[in-house]
Design an enzyme around this catalytic site. Structure first.
Site, mmCIF file in Angstrom:
data_model
loop_
_atom_site.group_PDB
_atom_site.id
_atom_site.type_symbol
_atom_site.label_atom_id
_atom_site.label_comp_id
_atom_site.label_asym_id
_atom_site.label_seq_id
_atom_site.Cartn_x
_atom_site.Cartn_y
_atom_site.Cartn_z
ATOM 1 N N ARG A 101 11.221 0.786 14.898
ATOM 2 C CA ARG A 101 11.471 1.672 16.039
ATOM 3 C C ARG A 101 9.663 1.395 15.401
ATOM 4 N NH1 ARG A 101 15.925 4.542 14.486
ATOM 5 N NH2 ARG A 101 17.232 4.564 15.701
ATOM 6 N N LYS A 135 15.129 7.726 11.732
ATOM 7 C CA LYS A 135 15.075 9.451 12.026
ATOM 8 C C LYS A 135 15.886 10.062 11.240
ATOM 9 C CE LYS A 135 14.539 8.481 17.268
ATOM 10 N NZ LYS A 135 14.607 7.992 18.842
ATOM 11 N N HIS A 139 8.825 -0.221 22.648
ATOM 12 C CA HIS A 139 10.314 0.134 23.040
ATOM 13 C C HIS A 139 10.861 -1.235 23.278
ATOM 14 C CE1 HIS A 139 12.698 2.693 20.986
ATOM 15 N NE2 HIS A 139 14.178 2.288 21.735
ATOM 16 N N ARG A 182 11.827 -3.663 20.903
ATOM 17 C CA ARG A 182 13.313 -3.392 19.927
ATOM 18 C C ARG A 182 13.950 -3.867 20.415
ATOM 19 N NH1 ARG A 182 15.280 0.281 16.669
ATOM 20 N NH2 ARG A 182 17.028 1.428 17.152
ATOM 21 N N HIS A 224 21.107 3.160 15.026
ATOM 22 C CA HIS A 224 22.528 4.059 16.095
ATOM 23 C C HIS A 224 23.134 4.987 15.009
ATOM 24 C CE1 HIS A 224 20.784 1.224 19.325
ATOM 25 N NE2 HIS A 224 19.691 2.081 18.684
ATOM 26 N N TYR A 281 23.223 -2.851 25.000
ATOM 27 C CA TYR A 281 22.191 -3.998 24.864
ATOM 28 C C TYR A 281 23.795 -5.185 25.362
ATOM 29 C CZ TYR A 281 18.839 -1.714 22.599
ATOM 30 O OH TYR A 281 18.023 -0.823 22.350
#
Length: 292
Positions: free
Chosen positions: A144, A168, A235, A238, A261, A270
């Site tokens: 990211r 994150k 993004h 990514r 994730h 995806y």
């Protein structure tokens, strides 16, 4: 209690939980937009589902805002209202807090031709080598924008070609990188070493200070023109990494870990993108053509 006082309690709670500066900034910006709409003196007893919907419709009336942006702004308000509910500060039907429907835009990852096109935009200057490596980390490792900014030299294992990524929610993960990235990393570190600085941060600006998230945002604005890829944004690289990983037979659970994730349901997106790319890249056999 008014809305502004409740907002300050909420921000205090987010700091207590150890949320990242980026997350705190996101709540500061989005919730202040909401407070501007309803007024900071509004009593929190007047916060209800109708007001939440009205705020989204208000944002929708602004012609320069996309629905995906409105959902981003409203999502922060939803978290805020849920916090007030769990603290018994308001009585609201939390399950009725619905986000406005998003635009059904097709995400089209970069093709191999476009990736080569993008990586051909950089020269051999300090900024050229730096910016090329930034793009390579996103394309080869699925990083990211914020993760690129926080990356430090001490996070990199040059022997095993892996990195510790601080993602994150202060979550860490180990991500590998390829030989092409290794070569570019050596090039960049070679020109970086000529710039005396005390920072462990990998990416520096021309003033030998750590780059910011805005540095990458401005980089991609320039790359849109120089690469002739009008849909380009950070993004998307990514997305391209994850889609290629699936196309090359990668395991979905491994991809989830690589992407950072928390839920496999996010990673499953995806599978759809990979299928789209297969359609784009394959030769379409038209049955109608055979008939005519």
């Amino acid at each position: 209690m008014n809305v502004f006082d409740a907002y300050q309690l909420f921000i205090q709670e987010q700091n207590f939980r150890g949320n990242s500066p980026e997350t705190i900034n996101y709540y500061n910006i989005t919730l202040n937009m909401f407070i501007d709409f309803c007024g900071q003196d509004l009593d929190i007893d007047d916060l209800d589902v109708f007001l939440f919907k009205s705020y989204q419709l208000h944002l929708l009336s602004k012609k320069n805002l996309k629905r995906v942006s409105i959902r981003t702004y409203a999502r922060a308000v939803k978290v805020f209202l849920r916090y007030l509910y769990t603290e018994d500060l308001i009585d609201i039907k939390v399950d009725k807090l619905k986000l406005i429907k998003s635009d059904k835009e097709v995400i089209l990852p970069l093709s191999d031709v476009e990736v080569r096109q993008l990586l051909g935009c950089f020269d051999n200057s300090y900024l050229g080598e730096r910016d090329k490596l930034i793009c390579m980390f996103m394309l080869d490792c699925g990083l990211r924008r914020g993760e690129v900014v926080k990356l430090c030299i001490s996070d990199i294992d040059f022997v095993n070609h892996t990195m510790i990524i601080n993602g994150k929610g202060s979550k860490q993960r180990v991500v590998p990188y390829g030989l092409t990235v290794q070569k570019q990393l050596k090039k960049y570190l070679s020109v970086r070493s000529k710039r005396i600085c005390s920072y462990d941060t990998l990416f520096l600006n021309v003033n030998r200070e750590p780059i910011t998230s805005n540095t990458i945002k401005m980089l991609f604005q320039r790359l849109k023109d120089s690469s002739n890829i009008s849909r380009l944004y950070p993004h998307l690289l990514r997305h391209t990494f994850a889609t290629n990983y699936i196309l090359n037979g990668g395991n979905l659970e491994v991809l989830r870990v690589l992407m950072g994730h928390s839920s496999i349901s996010i990673t499953q997106i995806y599978l759809h993108l990979a299928t789209q790319m297969q359609i784009v890249n394959s030769n379409f056999d038209s049955h109608l053509d055979t008939l005519t």
